[in-house]
Scaffold this active site. Sequence first.
Site, PDB file in Angstrom:
ATOM      1  N   HIS A  88       0.820  -1.210   0.000  1.00  0.00           N
ATOM      2  CA  HIS A  88       0.000   0.000   0.000  1.00  0.00           C
ATOM      3  C   HIS A  88       0.859   1.267   0.000  1.00  0.00           C
ATOM      4  O   HIS A  88       2.031   1.256   0.402  1.00  0.00           O
ATOM      5  CB  HIS A  88      -0.920   0.018   1.228  1.00  0.00           C
ATOM      6  CG  HIS A  88      -0.172   0.057   2.535  1.00  0.00           C
ATOM      7  ND1 HIS A  88       0.351   1.221   3.061  1.00  0.00           N
ATOM      8  CD2 HIS A  88       0.150  -0.923   3.416  1.00  0.00           C
ATOM      9  CE1 HIS A  88       0.952   0.964   4.205  1.00  0.00           C
ATOM     10  NE2 HIS A  88       0.854  -0.334   4.444  1.00  0.00           N
ATOM     11  N   ARG A 137      -6.118   0.937   3.925  1.00  0.00           N
ATOM     12  CA  ARG A 137      -4.974   1.461   3.170  1.00  0.00           C
ATOM     13  C   ARG A 137      -4.619   0.568   1.983  1.00  0.00           C
ATOM     14  O   ARG A 137      -4.225   1.062   0.930  1.00  0.00           O
ATOM     15  CB  ARG A 137      -3.769   1.698   4.077  1.00  0.00           C
ATOM     16  CG  ARG A 137      -3.265   0.514   4.880  1.00  0.00           C
ATOM     17  CD  ARG A 137      -2.259   1.021   5.931  1.00  0.00           C
ATOM     18  NE  ARG A 137      -1.613  -0.016   6.711  1.00  0.00           N
ATOM     19  CZ  ARG A 137      -2.101  -0.517   7.852  1.00  0.00           C
ATOM     20  NH1 ARG A 137      -3.270  -0.100   8.304  1.00  0.00           N
ATOM     21  NH2 ARG A 137      -1.435  -1.426   8.533  1.00  0.00           N
ATOM     22  N   GLU A 191      -1.548  -6.618   7.827  1.00  0.00           N
ATOM     23  CA  GLU A 191      -0.202  -6.374   8.331  1.00  0.00           C
ATOM     24  C   GLU A 191       0.040  -7.195   9.600  1.00  0.00           C
ATOM     25  O   GLU A 191      -0.909  -7.609  10.289  1.00  0.00           O
ATOM     26  CB  GLU A 191      -0.022  -4.872   8.619  1.00  0.00           C
ATOM     27  CG  GLU A 191       1.321  -4.453   9.200  1.00  0.00           C
ATOM     28  CD  GLU A 191       2.506  -4.827   8.316  1.00  0.00           C
ATOM     29  OE1 GLU A 191       2.818  -6.040   8.237  1.00  0.00           O
ATOM     30  OE2 GLU A 191       3.144  -3.925   7.756  1.00  0.00           O
ATOM     31  N   HIS A 261       0.549  -5.574   2.658  1.00  0.00           N
ATOM     32  CA  HIS A 261       1.389  -4.814   3.582  1.00  0.00           C
ATOM     33  C   HIS A 261       2.824  -5.334   3.573  1.00  0.00           C
ATOM     34  O   HIS A 261       3.107  -6.408   3.034  1.00  0.00           O
ATOM     35  CB  HIS A 261       0.798  -4.907   4.988  1.00  0.00           C
ATOM     36  CG  HIS A 261      -0.636  -4.504   5.050  1.00  0.00           C
ATOM     37  ND1 HIS A 261      -1.052  -3.245   5.399  1.00  0.00           N
ATOM     38  CD2 HIS A 261      -1.772  -5.211   4.763  1.00  0.00           C
ATOM     39  CE1 HIS A 261      -2.378  -3.178   5.327  1.00  0.00           C
ATOM     40  NE2 HIS A 261      -2.830  -4.354   4.946  1.00  0.00           N
TER      41      HIS A 261
END
Length: 333
Positions: A88, A137, A191, A261
């Site tokens: 991202h 994100r 993440e 991520h």
Amino acid sequence: MAAATSHNAIVSTQSHRWNGKNSRLDRRAANVRLVSVGSCCPSSGKLGLVCASGSKSSVIDPVHLPSNGKGGHSPKKSSESSLILIRHGESMWNEKNLFTGCVDVPLTPKGVEEAIEAGKRICNIPIDVIFTSAMIRSQMTAMLAMMQHRRKKVPIITHKESEQAQSWSKIYSEDTKEQSIPVITAWQLNERMYGELQGLNKQETADRFGKEQVHEWRRSYDTPPPNGESLEMCADRAVSYFKDQVVPHLTAGKHVMVAAHANSLRSIIMHLDKLTSSQVISLELSTGIPMLYIFKEGEFIRRGSPVGPSEASVYAYTRNLATYRDTLDSMVQ
């Protein structure tokens, strides 16, 4: 492996077997048609093959593969597929130098620009299905990137969390389905969970606990931060999901993008590139930089990062990517 491995520097053409040496590979007939190469290409005037992908009957077609008897899948030999991995763009907590982890933070204006630029870099590469984490994100990055794609298909987040959600989000126009790309969200691609470090300033945390301790929490493979995940724990869920959910689409000839991520993608790259635990901790992934792999006959072939939408060396890697780009050129003439 020398010091830190830069994301941009990974340009080797080494290939890797996906599913062990006992996997059975069957030939899958590709659906192809002849097209005339557009005049936008300097070497126009030839005929090329374009692999047809996607279905007119559904936004996303279920993929069924034969079981290998051990809970996995035996890949069938298929037409060449593209896999795009993208971290991202910069988030608001990246900008503030805070540990983000599984806190759901949006992109900064810079992150938005990075996502748009990433989209320009991959605007000529076919994409049939998108996987993102459950975090805003990565979803913003995927959506903004796809807005730059020359095919102009609409990315649509699929909702299968309940029967009602699935029913209420159903699309009833076959033409609309054909012009859509399914976006599948999965918490397994989130993440790494940073536990009690989440929301803390990275520099202040280093001052408080010591640089060596914080470095061990952040960069060791199997040492988690307090009440958080180690990279090894993150890899367990991310790689398992990749094998079970992403690889079957590639095996079926679909072109896939994964927007996720730093640590979930490091885990997947560790699996694809056969990195050791000591090598992966030195792997750095820049925000908003796409990484291209080619999946062919059960192998992943790393092709680096497209520099731009007309970067010749990227499309020279495979005839299918070159002819797909030329088809897009002919569509806009």
